[in-house]
Design an enzyme around this catalytic site. Structure first.
Site, PDB file in Angstrom:
ATOM      1  N   HIS A   1      11.436 -15.146   9.379  1.00 30.06           N
ATOM      2  CA  HIS A   1      12.603 -14.281   9.153  1.00 30.06           C
ATOM      3  C   HIS A   1      12.652 -13.191  10.210  1.00 30.06           C
ATOM      4  O   HIS A   1      11.613 -12.685  10.629  1.00 30.06           O
ATOM      5  CB  HIS A   1      12.628 -13.703   7.733  1.00 30.06           C
ATOM      6  CG  HIS A   1      11.460 -12.837   7.355  1.00 30.06           C
ATOM      7  ND1 HIS A   1      11.454 -11.476   7.571  1.00 30.06           N
ATOM      8  CD2 HIS A   1      10.271 -13.135   6.784  1.00 30.06           C
ATOM      9  CE1 HIS A   1      10.306 -10.975   7.127  1.00 30.06           C
ATOM     10  NE2 HIS A   1       9.565 -11.955   6.655  1.00 30.06           N
TER      11      HIS A   1
ATOM     12  N   ASP B   1      14.600 -10.401   9.899  1.00 37.03           N
ATOM     13  CA  ASP B   1      14.894  -9.072   9.352  1.00 37.03           C
ATOM     14  C   ASP B   1      13.589  -8.368   9.005  1.00 37.03           C
ATOM     15  O   ASP B   1      12.533  -9.002   8.903  1.00 37.03           O
ATOM     16  CB  ASP B   1      15.788  -9.177   8.115  1.00 37.03           C
ATOM     17  CG  ASP B   1      15.137  -9.948   6.976  1.00 37.03           C
ATOM     18  OD1 ASP B   1      14.457 -10.951   7.246  1.00 37.03           O
ATOM     19  OD2 ASP B   1      15.294  -9.535   5.800  1.00 37.03           O
TER      20      ASP B   1
ATOM     21  N   GLU C   1      15.468 -12.216   4.378  1.00 39.02           N
ATOM     22  CA  GLU C   1      14.308 -12.503   3.526  1.00 39.02           C
ATOM     23  C   GLU C   1      13.830 -11.250   2.816  1.00 39.02           C
ATOM     24  O   GLU C   1      13.455 -11.277   1.639  1.00 39.02           O
ATOM     25  CB  GLU C   1      13.171 -13.091   4.370  1.00 39.02           C
ATOM     26  CG  GLU C   1      12.061 -13.754   3.538  1.00 39.02           C
ATOM     27  CD  GLU C   1      10.954 -12.815   3.086  1.00 39.02           C
ATOM     28  OE1 GLU C   1      10.130 -13.231   2.268  1.00 39.02           O
ATOM     29  OE2 GLU C   1      10.903 -11.659   3.544  1.00 39.02           O
ATOM     30  N   GLU C   2      13.857 -10.132   3.518  1.00 37.31           N
ATOM     31  CA  GLU C   2      13.364  -8.886   2.927  1.00 37.31           C
ATOM     32  C   GLU C   2      14.341  -8.298   1.913  1.00 37.31           C
ATOM     33  O   GLU C   2      14.058  -7.300   1.271  1.00 37.31           O
ATOM     34  CB  GLU C   2      13.058  -7.849   4.023  1.00 37.31           C
ATOM     35  CG  GLU C   2      12.011  -8.282   5.031  1.00 37.31           C
ATOM     36  CD  GLU C   2      10.596  -8.387   4.447  1.00 37.31           C
ATOM     37  OE1 GLU C   2      10.441  -8.298   3.218  1.00 37.31           O
ATOM     38  OE2 GLU C   2       9.659  -8.574   5.237  1.00 37.31           O
TER      39      GLU C   2
ATOM     40  N   ASP D   1       4.723 -16.802   7.703  1.00 39.36           N
ATOM     41  CA  ASP D   1       5.064 -15.471   7.176  1.00 39.36           C
ATOM     42  C   ASP D   1       3.982 -15.029   6.195  1.00 39.36           C
ATOM     43  O   ASP D   1       4.257 -14.308   5.248  1.00 39.36           O
ATOM     44  CB  ASP D   1       6.436 -15.555   6.483  1.00 39.36           C
ATOM     45  CG  ASP D   1       6.998 -14.187   6.110  1.00 39.36           C
ATOM     46  OD1 ASP D   1       6.615 -13.200   6.756  1.00 39.36           O
ATOM     47  OD2 ASP D   1       7.812 -14.117   5.170  1.00 39.36           O
TER      48      ASP D   1
ATOM     49  N   HIS E   1      22.384  22.034 -19.971  1.00 33.24           N
ATOM     50  CA  HIS E   1      21.576  23.239 -19.738  1.00 33.24           C
ATOM     51  C   HIS E   1      20.287  23.113 -20.552  1.00 33.24           C
ATOM     52  O   HIS E   1      20.333  22.829 -21.753  1.00 33.24           O
ATOM     53  CB  HIS E   1      22.365  24.480 -20.177  1.00 33.24           C
ATOM     54  CG  HIS E   1      21.705  25.758 -19.799  1.00 33.24           C
ATOM     55  ND1 HIS E   1      20.614  26.252 -20.458  1.00 33.24           N
ATOM     56  CD2 HIS E   1      21.995  26.646 -18.801  1.00 33.24           C
ATOM     57  CE1 HIS E   1      20.235  27.389 -19.897  1.00 33.24           C
ATOM     58  NE2 HIS E   1      21.065  27.653 -18.871  1.00 33.24           N
TER      59      HIS E   1
ATOM     60  N   THR F   1      17.552  24.483 -14.016  1.00 29.84           N
ATOM     61  CA  THR F   1      17.239  24.309 -15.433  1.00 29.84           C
ATOM     62  C   THR F   1      18.264  23.391 -16.085  1.00 29.84           C
ATOM     63  O   THR F   1      19.190  23.846 -16.757  1.00 29.84           O
ATOM     64  CB  THR F   1      17.211  25.666 -16.142  1.00 29.84           C
ATOM     65  OG1 THR F   1      18.414  26.363 -15.835  1.00 29.84           O
ATOM     66  CG2 THR F   1      16.006  26.492 -15.691  1.00 29.84           C
TER      67      THR F   1
ATOM     68  N   ARG G   1       5.533  -9.962 -10.332  1.00 28.44           N
ATOM     69  CA  ARG G   1       5.120 -11.114  -9.532  1.00 28.44           C
ATOM     70  C   ARG G   1       4.817 -12.213 -10.535  1.00 28.44           C
ATOM     71  O   ARG G   1       4.125 -11.970 -11.538  1.00 28.44           O
ATOM     72  CB  ARG G   1       3.878 -10.777  -8.716  1.00 28.44           C
ATOM     73  CG  ARG G   1       4.105  -9.711  -7.664  1.00 28.44           C
ATOM     74  CD  ARG G   1       4.914 -10.187  -6.471  1.00 28.44           C
ATOM     75  NE  ARG G   1       5.337  -9.054  -5.652  1.00 28.44           N
ATOM     76  CZ  ARG G   1       5.884  -9.181  -4.447  1.00 28.44           C
ATOM     77  NH1 ARG G   1       6.110 -10.366  -3.920  1.00 28.44           N
ATOM     78  NH2 ARG G   1       6.250  -8.115  -3.779  1.00 28.44           N
TER      79      ARG G   1
HETATM   80  N1  BES Z   1       5.646 -11.917   4.493  1.00 31.10           N
HETATM   81  C1  BES Z   1       5.983 -11.453   3.202  1.00 31.10           C
HETATM   82  C2  BES Z   1       5.343 -12.222   2.068  1.00 31.10           C
HETATM   83  C3  BES Z   1       3.846 -12.177   2.076  1.00 31.10           C
HETATM   84  C4  BES Z   1       3.184 -10.976   2.075  1.00 31.10           C
HETATM   85  C5  BES Z   1       3.134 -13.335   2.084  1.00 31.10           C
HETATM   86  C6  BES Z   1       1.804 -10.957   2.100  1.00 31.10           C
HETATM   87  C7  BES Z   1       1.773 -13.313   2.106  1.00 31.10           C
HETATM   88  C8  BES Z   1       1.105 -12.117   2.130  1.00 31.10           C
HETATM   89  C9  BES Z   1       7.476 -11.512   3.009  1.00 31.10           C
HETATM   90  O1  BES Z   1       8.200 -11.090   4.120  1.00 31.10           O
HETATM   91  C10 BES Z   1       7.826 -10.556   1.914  1.00 31.10           C
HETATM   92  O2  BES Z   1       7.560  -9.418   2.013  1.00 31.10           O
HETATM   93  N2  BES Z   1       8.414 -11.044   0.864  1.00 31.10           N
HETATM   94  C11 BES Z   1       8.892 -10.224  -0.180  1.00 31.10           C
HETATM   95  C12 BES Z   1       9.843 -11.060  -0.963  1.00 31.10           C
HETATM   96  C13 BES Z   1      10.818 -10.305  -1.766  1.00 31.10           C
HETATM   97  C14 BES Z   1      11.643  -9.354  -0.968  1.00 31.10           C
HETATM   98  C15 BES Z   1      11.679 -11.267  -2.541  1.00 31.10           C
HETATM   99  C16 BES Z   1       7.757  -9.734  -1.048  1.00 31.10           C
HETATM  100  O3  BES Z   1       6.750 -10.427  -1.246  1.00 31.10           O
HETATM  101  O4  BES Z   1       7.868  -8.609  -1.515  1.00 31.10           O
HETATM  102 ZN    ZN Z   2       7.979  -8.824   4.083  1.00 32.47          ZN
END
Ligand code: BES
Ligand code: ZN
Length: 465
Positions: free
Chosen positions: A90, A92, A157-158, A184, A217, A318, A331
């Site tokens: 990616h 971005d 992707e980010e 990635d 308030h 306040t 996750r």
């Molecule tokens: N490269 C990361 C994912 C990653 C991080 C894989 C560490 C292995 C080890 C990827 O760019 C990423 O950050 N993905 C996001 C996905 C989300 C935005 C849906 C993530 O994991 O937070």
């Molecule tokens: Zn990332």
């Protein structure tokens, strides 16, 4: 190129300086996909990559528009009879706040002690250039590639890859491949080659608690009304029990427990638990009964990612605000479903809130977990390539991060996915002072050079597994 072939290894290492220079130039384009003010930069980043791919010897490159940010596709077909590899990355990057914590400007890459510091150096621009410069090295050595190569680099992707599935469906024929290599991810340590075979999925939400129709308030109303910050804080604090288990009913229902063999295998991976925490000044937390490694890879989480409400300016004001909000995410692990978890967490928060507190809960984005096929020739070949270059047996690891597009590619293209990345835990991706260890990228170039040769040896049928 005619006559005698030059050695592959030398021609690839000759690309190291170009990789670093290219990466510095690309990092200078702040392609932050989540920031609407950076839309033009994401486009500029796509154009940069388009031109770079051509300069490295890919014969065709295209910018693929989406409803969101553009992706870049590039390819070089040597011979339809050869295996075709699709590389995913990616272009971005994540936002850079808090800016004051950076040791150098995030978009002026700084080379120091064998590392390149800057946003996107590791995640994920460095990985993409690792592939492109390796391609150029192979072409310098031989004038042709041992496989057909396609590259797809998405631009959001980010930001949750919202339009990626539609893009892949639309271009399914162009993306068709015998194997998909996703670059990635990372390894556990510089001296320990690792291949990722599992990623967690995720679901990301925002929650707002509203307790009155206007700010109040704090003297006139204080003590006599619900306070949204207090309600929110209690709701969030109640999401885990004293052992760090998630309290949302049903949350763990579909979690596939590891067998004791699988747990033993994970425990056997050399992993410096205290170093992992020490490097970033962190203290162990989370779910009792599981190792740090397990907590960060094979167990699901519910993390709080942001919280706000009320007055944030200088001095005092306040007032009891009308509402308070938080961002939270989970996750997910096999076999959890993002839709289920979103429903369960939303219902739980609404149920747990006191009467009079209105809870607004909404999904920002989600993505599926991934397990790559184990003992697959495409995966084995990648492990062998890493072992050769790093000079040590490759370990198979599961990662805690998420890459939702992987499940999309696997489903839509029906090809095995190989997660080959050279990042390190301490690369500080998404955080201030993101950096990449340049030697990892250099070794990665050698590894993909070897890998394409192995894929060519396996041939299309051998890669099917
Ligand atoms: N490269 C990361 C994912 C990653 C991080 C894989 C560490 C292995 C080890 C990827 O760019 C990423 O950050 N993905 C996001 C996905 C989300 C935005 C849906 C993530 O994991 O937070
Ligand atoms: Zn990332």
């Amino acid at each position: 190129m005619s006559g005698r072939e030059l050695p592959l290894e030398g021609c690839i290492s000759a690309r190291e300086t170009a990789l670093v220079d290219g990466l510095k130039r690309w990092v200078a384009i702040p392609s932050i996909s989540t920031d609407p003010a950076r839309t033009a930069d994401v486009i500029a980043s796509a154009e940069f990559l388009h031109d770079y791919a051509i300069s490295c010897g890919l014969s065709r490159a295209e910018i693929w528009e989406t409803e969101g940010h553009p992706a870049v596709f590039a390819e070089r077909t040597e011979d339809p009879a050869l295996p075709t590899v699709l590389v995913y990355g990616h272009h971005d990057v994540q936002p850079v706040d808090p800016l004051e914590e950076w040791e150098a400007a995030p978009f002026q890459a700084l080379e120091r002690d064998g590392k390149l510091l800057g946003r996107g150096t590791a995640d994920d621009k460095g990985h993409i250039l690792m592939h492109l410069e390796a391609i150029r090295g192979i072409l310098d050595a031989r004038g042709r590639l041992p496989v057909n190569i396609k590259l797809i680099a998405e631009g959001e992707e980010e930001d949750g890859s919202e339009h990626f599935e539609e893009l892949v469906v639309r271009h399914r024929d162009r993306l068709a491949a015998d194997v998909v290599v996703i670059s990635d991810t990372g390894m556990l340590a510089e001296d320990l080659p690792g291949l990722t075979v599992g990623l967690r999925g995720m679901a990301y939400w925002e929650v707002t608690v509203t307790t009155s129709s206007t700010d109040l308030h704090s003297g006139v109303y204080g003590g006599a009304v619900l306070n949204p910050i207090a309600v929110l804080a209690e709701l969030l604090a109640g999401l885990h029990d004293g052992m760090g288990h998630i309290t949302v009913p049903g949350f763990y229902d579909r979690v596939r427990e590891l067998t004791s063999d699988e747990r033993a295998e994970l425990a056997a991976v050399p992993f410096d638990e205290s170093g992992f925490l020490r490097d970033v000044g962190a203290t162990a937390g989370g779910e009792g009964g599981y190792s740090v490694m397990e907590r960060r890879t094979i167990r699901p989480t519910l993390e709080l990612c942001g919280i706000w409400g009320g007055y944030q300016g200088p001095g005092a004001k306040t007032v009891i605000p009308a509402r308070a909000s938080a961002k939270l995410s989970s996750r997910l692990v096999p076999d959890q479903l993002a839709d289920d978890i979103t429903r369960l967490v939303g219902e739980h928060l609404r149920r747990a809130a006191p009467p009079g507190a209105e809870v607004d809960f909404s999904l920002i984005h989600d993505g599926r977990w991934v397990l790559t096929p184990s003992r697959h020739p495409a995966v084995d070949a990648a492990a062998a390539a890493l072992t050769k270059v790093w000079g040590r047996e490759t370990v198979f690891i599961r990662e805690g991060g998420s890459i939702p597009p992987v499940a999309t590619l696997a489903d839509q293209l029906g090809a095995p996915c190989v997660l080959l990345g050279v990042g390190l835990p301490d690369d500080r991706i998404h955080a201030p002072n993101e950096r990449v260890v340049l030697n990892q990228l250099f070794k990665g170039m050698q590894a993909v050079g070897l890998l394409w040769d192995r894929y060519a040896e396996l041939g299309r049928s051998g890669l099917r597994g």
